[in-house]
Design a protein around this motif. Structure first.
Motif, mmCIF file in Angstrom:
data_model
loop_
_atom_site.group_PDB
_atom_site.id
_atom_site.type_symbol
_atom_site.label_atom_id
_atom_site.label_comp_id
_atom_site.label_asym_id
_atom_site.label_seq_id
_atom_site.Cartn_x
_atom_site.Cartn_y
_atom_site.Cartn_z
ATOM 1 N N GLN A 1 -31.889 -41.657 -12.567
ATOM 2 C CA GLN A 1 -31.188 -41.783 -13.850
ATOM 3 C C GLN A 1 -30.118 -42.880 -13.866
ATOM 4 O O GLN A 1 -29.958 -43.574 -14.865
ATOM 5 N N ASP B 1 -26.857 -41.473 -9.568
ATOM 6 C CA ASP B 1 -27.028 -40.127 -10.104
ATOM 7 C C ASP B 1 -28.533 -39.927 -10.216
ATOM 8 O O ASP B 1 -29.181 -40.530 -11.079
ATOM 9 N N GLU C 1 -25.161 -38.339 -6.658
ATOM 10 C CA GLU C 1 -24.980 -37.163 -7.526
ATOM 11 C C GLU C 1 -26.331 -36.478 -7.745
ATOM 12 O O GLU C 1 -27.354 -37.153 -7.923
ATOM 13 N N ASP C 2 -26.315 -35.174 -7.759
ATOM 14 C CA ASP C 2 -27.506 -34.360 -8.024
ATOM 15 C C ASP C 2 -28.775 -34.910 -7.358
ATOM 16 O O ASP C 2 -29.776 -35.180 -8.032
ATOM 17 N N ASP D 1 -23.356 -32.059 -10.111
ATOM 18 C CA ASP D 1 -23.121 -32.114 -11.568
ATOM 19 C C ASP D 1 -23.843 -30.919 -12.189
ATOM 20 O O ASP D 1 -23.231 -29.874 -12.451
ATOM 21 N N LEU E 1 -18.625 -33.087 -10.012
ATOM 22 C CA LEU E 1 -18.447 -33.828 -11.253
ATOM 23 C C LEU E 1 -17.753 -32.894 -12.246
ATOM 24 O O LEU E 1 -18.140 -31.729 -12.364
ATOM 25 N N LYS F 1 -16.908 -32.316 -16.138
ATOM 26 C CA LYS F 1 -17.156 -32.676 -17.535
ATOM 27 C C LYS F 1 -16.597 -31.544 -18.380
ATOM 28 O O LYS F 1 -17.185 -30.447 -18.412
ATOM 29 N N LYS G 1 -16.360 -41.484 -13.661
ATOM 30 C CA LYS G 1 -17.664 -42.062 -14.024
ATOM 31 C C LYS G 1 -17.702 -42.195 -15.538
ATOM 32 O O LYS G 1 -17.754 -41.194 -16.253
HETATM 33 MG MG LIG Z 1 -25.317 -36.264 -13.612
#
Ligand SMILES: [Mg+2]
Ligand SMILES: O=C(O)[C@@H](CO)OP(=O)(O)O
Length: 400
Positions: A153, A231, A274-275, A301, A324, A326, A377
Protein backbone atom coordinates in the motif's frame (compact mmCIF):
# COMPACT_ATOMS: atom_id res chain seq x y z
CA UNK A 1 -14.41 30.08 30.91
CA UNK A 2 -14.26 27.01 28.74
CA UNK A 3 -17.89 26.02 29.36
CA UNK A 4 -19.35 24.84 26.07
CA UNK A 5 -22.32 26.89 24.89
CA UNK A 6 -22.81 25.39 21.47
CA UNK A 7 -21.74 22.54 19.22
CA UNK A 8 -22.65 22.68 15.55
CA UNK A 9 -22.10 20.01 12.95
CA UNK A 10 -22.04 20.13 9.19
CA UNK A 11 -21.14 18.01 6.18
CA UNK A 12 -17.97 19.07 4.37
CA UNK A 13 -15.84 17.49 1.64
CA UNK A 14 -12.90 15.22 2.32
CA UNK A 15 -9.96 14.83 -0.05
CA UNK A 16 -11.66 11.98 -1.94
CA UNK A 17 -14.71 14.18 -2.48
CA UNK A 18 -16.79 12.24 0.04
CA UNK A 19 -18.88 13.89 2.72
CA UNK A 20 -17.34 14.02 6.19
CA UNK A 21 -18.27 15.61 9.53
CA UNK A 22 -17.01 19.01 10.66
CA UNK A 23 -17.72 20.27 14.19
CA UNK A 24 -17.59 23.79 15.63
CA UNK A 25 -17.43 24.22 19.40
CA UNK A 26 -18.06 27.57 21.10
CA UNK A 27 -17.42 28.38 24.75
CA UNK A 28 -19.07 30.99 26.97
CA UNK A 29 -16.05 33.27 26.86
CA UNK A 30 -15.99 33.21 23.07
CA UNK A 31 -13.47 30.39 22.56
CA UNK A 32 -13.82 28.71 19.20
CA UNK A 33 -12.59 25.37 17.88
CA UNK A 34 -13.21 23.48 14.64
CA UNK A 35 -12.41 19.84 13.89
CA UNK A 36 -13.09 17.57 10.92
CA UNK A 37 -13.11 13.78 10.77
CA UNK A 38 -10.81 11.95 8.38
CA UNK A 39 -11.81 8.65 6.79
CA UNK A 40 -9.97 5.41 5.99
CA UNK A 41 -10.15 3.17 2.90
CA UNK A 42 -8.11 0.23 4.22
CA UNK A 43 -9.87 0.21 7.55
CA UNK A 44 -9.13 -2.30 10.29
CA UNK A 45 -11.75 -4.86 11.25
CA UNK A 46 -11.76 -3.61 14.86
CA UNK A 47 -11.97 0.14 14.30
CA UNK A 48 -14.67 2.35 15.80
CA UNK A 49 -17.57 2.72 13.41
CA UNK A 50 -17.91 5.55 10.93
CA UNK A 51 -21.53 6.22 9.95
CA UNK A 52 -22.61 8.01 6.76
CA UNK A 53 -21.94 11.70 7.51
CA UNK A 54 -25.59 12.82 7.46
CA UNK A 55 -26.68 9.97 9.71
CA UNK A 56 -23.83 10.56 12.13
CA UNK A 57 -24.63 14.28 12.31
CA UNK A 58 -28.33 13.62 12.95
CA UNK A 59 -27.56 11.10 15.72
CA UNK A 60 -24.93 13.32 17.32
CA UNK A 61 -27.27 16.33 17.27
CA UNK A 62 -29.92 14.30 19.01
CA UNK A 63 -27.80 12.45 21.57
CA UNK A 64 -24.45 14.17 22.06
CA UNK A 65 -24.96 17.89 21.60
CA UNK A 66 -27.44 18.31 24.49
CA UNK A 67 -25.03 16.48 26.84
CA UNK A 68 -22.07 18.60 25.81
CA UNK A 69 -23.63 21.98 26.50
CA UNK A 70 -22.34 23.05 29.92
CA UNK A 71 -19.34 20.68 29.90
CA UNK A 72 -15.93 22.39 30.19
CA UNK A 73 -13.99 22.12 26.94
CA UNK A 74 -10.79 22.53 28.96
CA UNK A 75 -11.55 19.20 30.63
CA UNK A 76 -10.94 16.91 27.66
CA UNK A 77 -11.81 13.76 29.60
CA UNK A 78 -15.18 15.25 30.57
CA UNK A 79 -15.90 16.09 26.93
CA UNK A 80 -14.88 12.62 25.76
CA UNK A 81 -16.78 10.91 28.59
CA UNK A 82 -19.88 12.84 27.57
CA UNK A 83 -19.42 11.62 24.00
CA UNK A 84 -19.06 8.02 25.19
CA UNK A 85 -22.11 8.33 27.45
CA UNK A 86 -24.16 9.84 24.64
CA UNK A 87 -23.20 6.97 22.37
CA UNK A 88 -23.53 4.13 24.85
CA UNK A 89 -21.69 1.50 22.74
CA UNK A 90 -18.06 0.34 22.75
CA UNK A 91 -17.39 1.30 19.15
CA UNK A 92 -19.33 4.56 18.64
CA UNK A 93 -21.76 2.76 16.39
CA UNK A 94 -24.69 4.81 17.74
CA UNK A 95 -23.51 8.34 16.88
CA UNK A 96 -20.54 7.47 14.64
CA UNK A 97 -16.84 7.86 15.43
CA UNK A 98 -16.75 10.53 12.74
CA UNK A 99 -18.93 12.96 14.74
CA UNK A 100 -17.25 11.91 17.99
CA UNK A 101 -13.71 12.62 16.80
CA UNK A 102 -14.68 15.89 15.10
CA UNK A 103 -16.29 17.14 18.33
CA UNK A 104 -13.43 15.86 20.51
CA UNK A 105 -10.84 17.72 18.42
CA UNK A 106 -12.98 20.86 18.12
CA UNK A 107 -13.42 20.99 21.91
CA UNK A 108 -9.65 20.74 22.45
CA UNK A 109 -9.09 23.59 20.02
CA UNK A 110 -11.81 25.73 21.66
CA UNK A 111 -10.13 25.23 25.05
CA UNK A 112 -6.73 26.13 23.61
CA UNK A 113 -8.30 29.23 22.10
CA UNK A 114 -9.67 30.34 25.49
CA UNK A 115 -6.34 29.66 27.17
CA UNK A 116 -4.46 31.52 24.42
CA UNK A 117 -2.12 28.56 24.02
CA UNK A 118 -1.18 26.57 20.93
CA UNK A 119 -3.09 23.28 20.80
CA UNK A 120 0.00 21.13 21.43
CA UNK A 121 0.67 23.04 24.66
CA UNK A 122 -2.91 22.70 25.85
CA UNK A 123 -2.63 18.98 25.13
CA UNK A 124 0.31 18.87 27.51
CA UNK A 125 3.35 18.96 25.28
CA UNK A 126 6.33 21.05 24.31
CA UNK A 127 8.30 21.27 21.11
CA UNK A 128 11.59 19.50 21.77
CA UNK A 129 13.90 21.11 19.21
CA UNK A 130 15.95 18.50 17.40
CA UNK A 131 13.86 15.75 18.94
CA UNK A 132 10.92 16.29 16.59
CA UNK A 133 8.47 13.73 15.15
CA UNK A 134 10.07 12.43 11.94
CA UNK A 135 7.61 12.70 9.04
CA UNK A 136 7.03 9.44 7.16
CA UNK A 137 6.07 10.53 3.63
CA UNK A 138 4.22 8.30 1.21
CA UNK A 139 6.01 8.50 -2.17
CA UNK A 140 4.79 5.35 -3.99
CA UNK A 141 1.60 3.49 -3.25
CA UNK A 142 -1.10 1.14 -4.39
CA UNK A 143 -3.26 -1.38 -2.57
CA UNK A 144 -6.61 0.05 -1.55
CA UNK A 145 -5.37 3.59 -2.31
CA UNK A 146 -4.79 3.13 -6.05
CA UNK A 147 -5.90 0.54 -8.56
CA UNK A 148 -3.42 -1.09 -11.00
CA UNK A 149 -0.42 -0.09 -8.89
CA UNK A 150 1.75 -1.90 -6.31
CA UNK A 151 0.33 -4.57 -4.01
CA UNK A 152 2.13 -2.95 -1.08
CA UNK A 153 0.00 0.00 0.00
CA UNK A 154 2.69 2.55 0.89
CA UNK A 155 6.41 3.15 0.34
CA UNK A 156 7.35 5.83 2.88
CA UNK A 157 10.40 8.10 2.87
CA UNK A 158 11.90 8.39 6.37
CA UNK A 159 14.40 11.26 6.73
CA UNK A 160 15.77 9.94 10.03
CA UNK A 161 18.95 12.05 9.91
CA UNK A 162 17.29 15.41 9.18
CA UNK A 163 18.48 18.14 11.52
CA UNK A 164 15.14 19.97 11.57
CA UNK A 165 11.42 19.51 10.87
CA UNK A 166 11.65 21.80 7.89
CA UNK A 167 14.58 19.91 6.33
CA UNK A 168 12.77 16.62 6.93
CA UNK A 169 9.57 17.84 5.29
CA UNK A 170 11.41 19.22 2.26
CA UNK A 171 13.52 16.06 1.96
CA UNK A 172 10.34 13.97 1.65
CA UNK A 173 9.03 16.31 -1.04
CA UNK A 174 12.38 15.95 -2.84
CA UNK A 175 12.12 12.14 -2.69
CA UNK A 176 8.59 12.39 -4.13
CA UNK A 177 9.99 14.50 -7.01
CA UNK A 178 12.96 12.14 -7.48
CA UNK A 179 10.58 9.17 -7.75
CA UNK A 180 8.86 11.01 -10.62
CA UNK A 181 12.27 11.45 -12.32
CA UNK A 182 13.24 7.79 -11.90
CA UNK A 183 9.86 6.63 -13.23
CA UNK A 184 10.19 8.99 -16.15
CA UNK A 185 13.67 7.66 -16.98
CA UNK A 186 12.20 4.14 -16.97
CA UNK A 187 9.35 5.25 -19.23
CA UNK A 188 6.72 4.42 -16.59
CA UNK A 189 3.67 6.68 -16.52
CA UNK A 190 2.20 7.30 -13.08
CA UNK A 191 -0.99 8.77 -11.72
CA UNK A 192 -1.34 9.59 -8.02
CA UNK A 193 -3.14 7.59 -5.36
CA UNK A 194 -5.47 8.83 -2.64
CA UNK A 195 -2.66 10.20 -0.49
CA UNK A 196 -0.75 11.94 -3.28
CA UNK A 197 1.87 9.20 -3.68
CA UNK A 198 2.83 8.04 -7.17
CA UNK A 199 0.78 5.01 -8.20
CA UNK A 200 2.78 3.43 -11.04
CA UNK A 201 1.71 0.20 -12.77
CA UNK A 202 4.87 -1.66 -11.71
CA UNK A 203 5.66 -4.71 -9.60
CA UNK A 204 6.51 -4.37 -5.92
CA UNK A 205 10.05 -5.50 -6.76
CA UNK A 206 10.50 -2.65 -9.24
CA UNK A 207 8.98 -0.16 -6.78
CA UNK A 208 11.70 -1.09 -4.26
CA UNK A 209 14.35 -0.30 -6.89
CA UNK A 210 12.70 3.01 -7.79
CA UNK A 211 12.30 4.23 -4.21
CA UNK A 212 15.79 3.06 -3.24
CA UNK A 213 17.25 5.01 -6.17
CA UNK A 214 15.20 8.15 -5.41
CA UNK A 215 16.17 8.07 -1.73
CA UNK A 216 19.89 7.69 -2.65
CA UNK A 217 19.75 10.68 -4.97
CA UNK A 218 18.13 12.94 -2.38
CA UNK A 219 20.41 11.67 0.38
CA UNK A 220 23.42 12.73 -1.72
CA UNK A 221 21.87 16.14 -2.29
CA UNK A 222 20.89 16.93 1.30
CA UNK A 223 23.77 15.24 3.09
CA UNK A 224 21.80 13.55 5.87
CA UNK A 225 20.46 10.03 6.29
CA UNK A 226 17.19 9.15 4.57
CA UNK A 227 15.84 5.62 4.82
CA UNK A 228 12.49 4.29 3.78
CA UNK A 229 9.73 2.13 5.14
CA UNK A 230 6.47 0.43 4.20
CA UNK A 231 2.85 0.15 5.09
CA UNK A 232 2.04 -3.31 3.74
CA UNK A 233 -1.60 -3.14 4.94
CA UNK A 234 -1.35 -6.94 4.93
CA UNK A 235 -4.88 -7.50 6.25
CA UNK A 236 -6.00 -6.34 2.80
CA UNK A 237 -3.67 -8.88 1.14
CA UNK A 238 -4.70 -11.74 3.41
CA UNK A 239 -7.34 -14.16 2.14
CA UNK A 240 -9.01 -15.98 5.04
CA UNK A 241 -10.28 -18.85 2.89
CA UNK A 242 -6.91 -19.53 1.26
CA UNK A 243 -5.07 -18.75 4.51
CA UNK A 244 -2.49 -16.88 2.44
CA UNK A 245 -1.29 -13.43 1.45
CA UNK A 246 -2.29 -12.82 -2.15
CA UNK A 247 -0.02 -10.83 -4.48
CA UNK A 248 -1.81 -11.06 -7.84
CA UNK A 249 -1.14 -14.59 -9.11
CA UNK A 250 1.22 -15.44 -6.28
CA UNK A 251 0.43 -16.36 -2.69
CA UNK A 252 2.52 -16.54 0.47
CA UNK A 253 1.82 -18.49 3.64
CA UNK A 254 2.31 -16.68 6.97
CA UNK A 255 5.79 -18.21 7.29
CA UNK A 256 6.70 -17.14 3.77
CA UNK A 257 5.39 -13.64 4.48
CA UNK A 258 7.59 -13.39 7.58
CA UNK A 259 10.58 -14.58 5.56
CA UNK A 260 9.79 -12.10 2.76
CA UNK A 261 9.48 -9.11 5.10
CA UNK A 262 12.57 -10.03 7.14
CA UNK A 263 14.49 -10.25 3.85
CA UNK A 264 13.25 -6.80 2.77
CA UNK A 265 14.23 -5.26 6.09
CA UNK A 266 17.80 -6.45 5.60
CA UNK A 267 18.09 -5.84 1.86
CA UNK A 268 16.79 -2.26 2.00
CA UNK A 269 17.68 -1.37 5.58
CA UNK A 270 14.02 -0.49 6.14
CA UNK A 271 13.41 1.92 9.00
CA UNK A 272 9.77 1.01 9.41
CA UNK A 273 7.27 -1.71 8.46
CA UNK A 274 3.59 -1.19 9.25
CA UNK A 275 1.07 -4.04 9.23
CA UNK A 276 3.35 -6.65 7.63
CA UNK A 277 0.93 -9.39 8.70
CA UNK A 278 -2.78 -9.96 9.11
CA UNK A 279 -4.62 -8.05 11.85
CA UNK A 280 -5.61 -11.28 13.62
CA UNK A 281 -2.18 -12.89 13.67
CA UNK A 282 -0.46 -11.67 16.86
CA UNK A 283 1.74 -14.74 16.80
CA UNK A 284 3.21 -14.02 13.37
CA UNK A 285 3.71 -10.37 14.38
CA UNK A 286 5.60 -11.59 17.46
CA UNK A 287 7.80 -13.88 15.39
CA UNK A 288 8.73 -11.15 12.92
CA UNK A 289 9.35 -8.67 15.75
CA UNK A 290 11.62 -11.18 17.39
CA UNK A 291 13.60 -11.53 14.17
CA UNK A 292 14.01 -7.92 13.06
CA UNK A 293 12.62 -5.72 15.85
CA UNK A 294 16.13 -4.79 16.99
CA UNK A 295 16.78 -2.95 13.72
CA UNK A 296 13.45 -1.69 12.46
CA UNK A 297 10.06 -0.58 13.69
CA UNK A 298 7.30 -3.14 13.29
CA UNK A 299 4.17 -1.06 13.63
CA UNK A 300 0.59 -2.16 14.33
CA UNK A 301 -2.15 -0.17 12.61
CA UNK A 302 -5.05 -2.49 11.74
CA UNK A 303 -3.57 -4.79 14.41
CA UNK A 304 -4.07 -2.33 17.30
CA UNK A 305 -6.59 0.21 15.92
CA UNK A 306 -5.49 2.72 18.61
CA UNK A 307 -7.24 0.50 21.15
CA UNK A 308 -5.64 -0.07 24.57
CA UNK A 309 -7.07 -3.58 24.91
CA UNK A 310 -5.70 -4.73 21.58
CA UNK A 311 -2.39 -2.99 22.33
CA UNK A 312 -2.19 -4.77 25.70
CA UNK A 313 -2.73 -8.10 23.92
CA UNK A 314 0.12 -7.17 21.58
CA UNK A 315 2.41 -6.21 24.46
CA UNK A 316 1.64 -9.52 26.19
CA UNK A 317 2.41 -11.45 22.99
CA UNK A 318 5.51 -9.42 22.04
CA UNK A 319 3.78 -8.41 18.80
CA UNK A 320 5.26 -5.32 17.10
CA UNK A 321 7.34 -2.62 18.77
CA UNK A 322 5.35 0.44 17.72
CA UNK A 323 1.77 1.57 17.31
CA UNK A 324 0.03 3.77 14.77
CA UNK A 325 -2.27 6.30 16.42
CA UNK A 326 -5.34 7.44 14.47
CA UNK A 327 -7.84 9.31 16.67
CA UNK A 328 -10.78 8.39 14.43
CA UNK A 329 -10.02 4.68 14.82
CA UNK A 330 -11.03 4.93 18.46
CA UNK A 331 -13.24 8.04 18.48
CA UNK A 332 -11.77 10.53 20.98
CA UNK A 333 -8.52 12.31 21.82
CA UNK A 334 -8.57 10.91 25.38
CA UNK A 335 -8.67 7.36 24.06
CA UNK A 336 -5.84 8.15 21.66
CA UNK A 337 -3.78 9.56 24.57
CA UNK A 338 -4.43 6.42 26.60
CA UNK A 339 -3.02 4.31 23.77
CA UNK A 340 0.05 6.57 23.50
CA UNK A 341 0.66 6.32 27.25
CA UNK A 342 0.32 2.55 27.35
CA UNK A 343 2.71 2.32 24.41
CA UNK A 344 5.26 4.61 26.05
CA UNK A 345 5.14 2.70 29.37
CA UNK A 346 5.99 -0.48 27.47
CA UNK A 347 8.72 0.87 25.23
CA UNK A 348 6.59 0.92 22.07
CA UNK A 349 7.33 3.77 19.65
CA UNK A 350 4.40 5.99 18.67
CA UNK A 351 3.52 7.06 15.13
CA UNK A 352 0.70 9.60 14.80
CA UNK A 353 -1.16 9.16 11.51
CA UNK A 354 -3.49 10.69 8.98
CA UNK A 355 -6.09 8.67 7.02
CA UNK A 356 -6.27 8.26 3.28
CA UNK A 357 -9.36 10.49 3.22
CA UNK A 358 -8.36 13.78 4.87
CA UNK A 359 -9.31 17.42 5.31
CA UNK A 360 -7.35 20.61 6.08
CA UNK A 361 -7.62 19.78 9.80
CA UNK A 362 -4.08 19.84 11.26
CA UNK A 363 -4.80 18.44 14.74
CA UNK A 364 -2.48 15.46 14.28
CA UNK A 365 0.56 17.75 13.90
CA UNK A 366 -0.20 19.10 17.40
CA UNK A 367 -0.92 15.64 18.72
CA UNK A 368 2.47 14.39 17.50
CA UNK A 369 4.30 17.21 19.27
CA UNK A 370 2.13 16.99 22.39
CA UNK A 371 2.79 13.27 22.81
CA UNK A 372 6.48 13.42 21.90
CA UNK A 373 5.81 10.89 19.15
CA UNK A 374 8.87 9.59 17.33
CA UNK A 375 7.10 9.77 13.95
CA UNK A 376 4.17 11.32 12.14
CA UNK A 377 2.75 9.72 9.00
CA UNK A 378 0.92 12.32 6.99
CA UNK A 379 1.81 12.13 3.32
CA UNK A 380 4.17 14.29 1.32
CA UNK A 381 2.28 16.53 -1.11
CA UNK A 382 -1.32 17.67 -1.65
CA UNK A 383 -3.15 20.35 0.33
CA UNK A 384 -4.73 18.07 2.93
CA UNK A 385 -1.27 16.54 3.60
CA UNK A 386 0.74 19.77 3.54
CA UNK A 387 -1.79 21.27 5.99
CA UNK A 388 -0.26 19.01 8.67
CA UNK A 389 3.34 19.28 7.46
CA UNK A 390 3.23 23.07 7.28
CA UNK A 391 1.64 23.19 10.74
CA UNK A 392 4.60 21.17 12.05
CA UNK A 393 6.97 23.67 10.45
CA UNK A 394 5.03 26.50 12.12
CA UNK A 395 5.15 24.74 15.50
CA UNK A 396 8.93 24.39 15.15
CA UNK A 397 9.06 28.08 14.30
CA UNK A 398 6.87 28.95 17.30
CA UNK A 399 4.40 30.53 14.88
CA UNK A 400 1.06 28.87 15.63
MG1 LIG B 1 -1.81 1.36 7.74
O1 LIG C 1 -3.47 2.23 6.33
C1 LIG C 1 -3.16 3.37 6.70
O2 LIG C 1 -2.23 3.52 7.48
C2 LIG C 1 -3.97 4.56 6.30
C3 LIG C 1 -3.24 5.85 6.15
O3 LIG C 1 -2.12 5.81 5.32
O4 LIG C 1 -4.81 4.29 5.23
P1 LIG C 1 -6.39 4.32 5.49
O5 LIG C 1 -6.72 5.65 6.05
O6 LIG C 1 -7.02 4.06 4.13
O7 LIG C 1 -6.68 3.21 6.47
Amino acid sequence: MTRITSVSLRRVLDSRGNPTVEADVLTESGGFGRGAAPSGASTGEYEAIELPASESIAKAREHAVPRLEGVYAGDQRAVDNALRAADGTDDFSAIGANSAVAISMAAAKAAADVLGAPLYQHLGGAFRGENFPVPLGNVVGGGEHAKEATHIQEFLAAPVGAPSVSEAVFANAAVHAAVADVLDERGVPAAKGDEGAWAPPISDAEAFEVVDEAVDRVEDEVGFEIRFGLDMAAAELYDDDREAYVYGDETKSADEQIEYVAGLVDEYDLAYVEDPLDENDYEAFAELTDRVGDRTLICGDDLFVTNVERLQDGIDAGAANSILIKPNQIGTLSDAFDAVELAARNGYETVISHRSGETEDATIAHLAVATDAGYIKTGTVGGERTAKLNELVRIADDAV
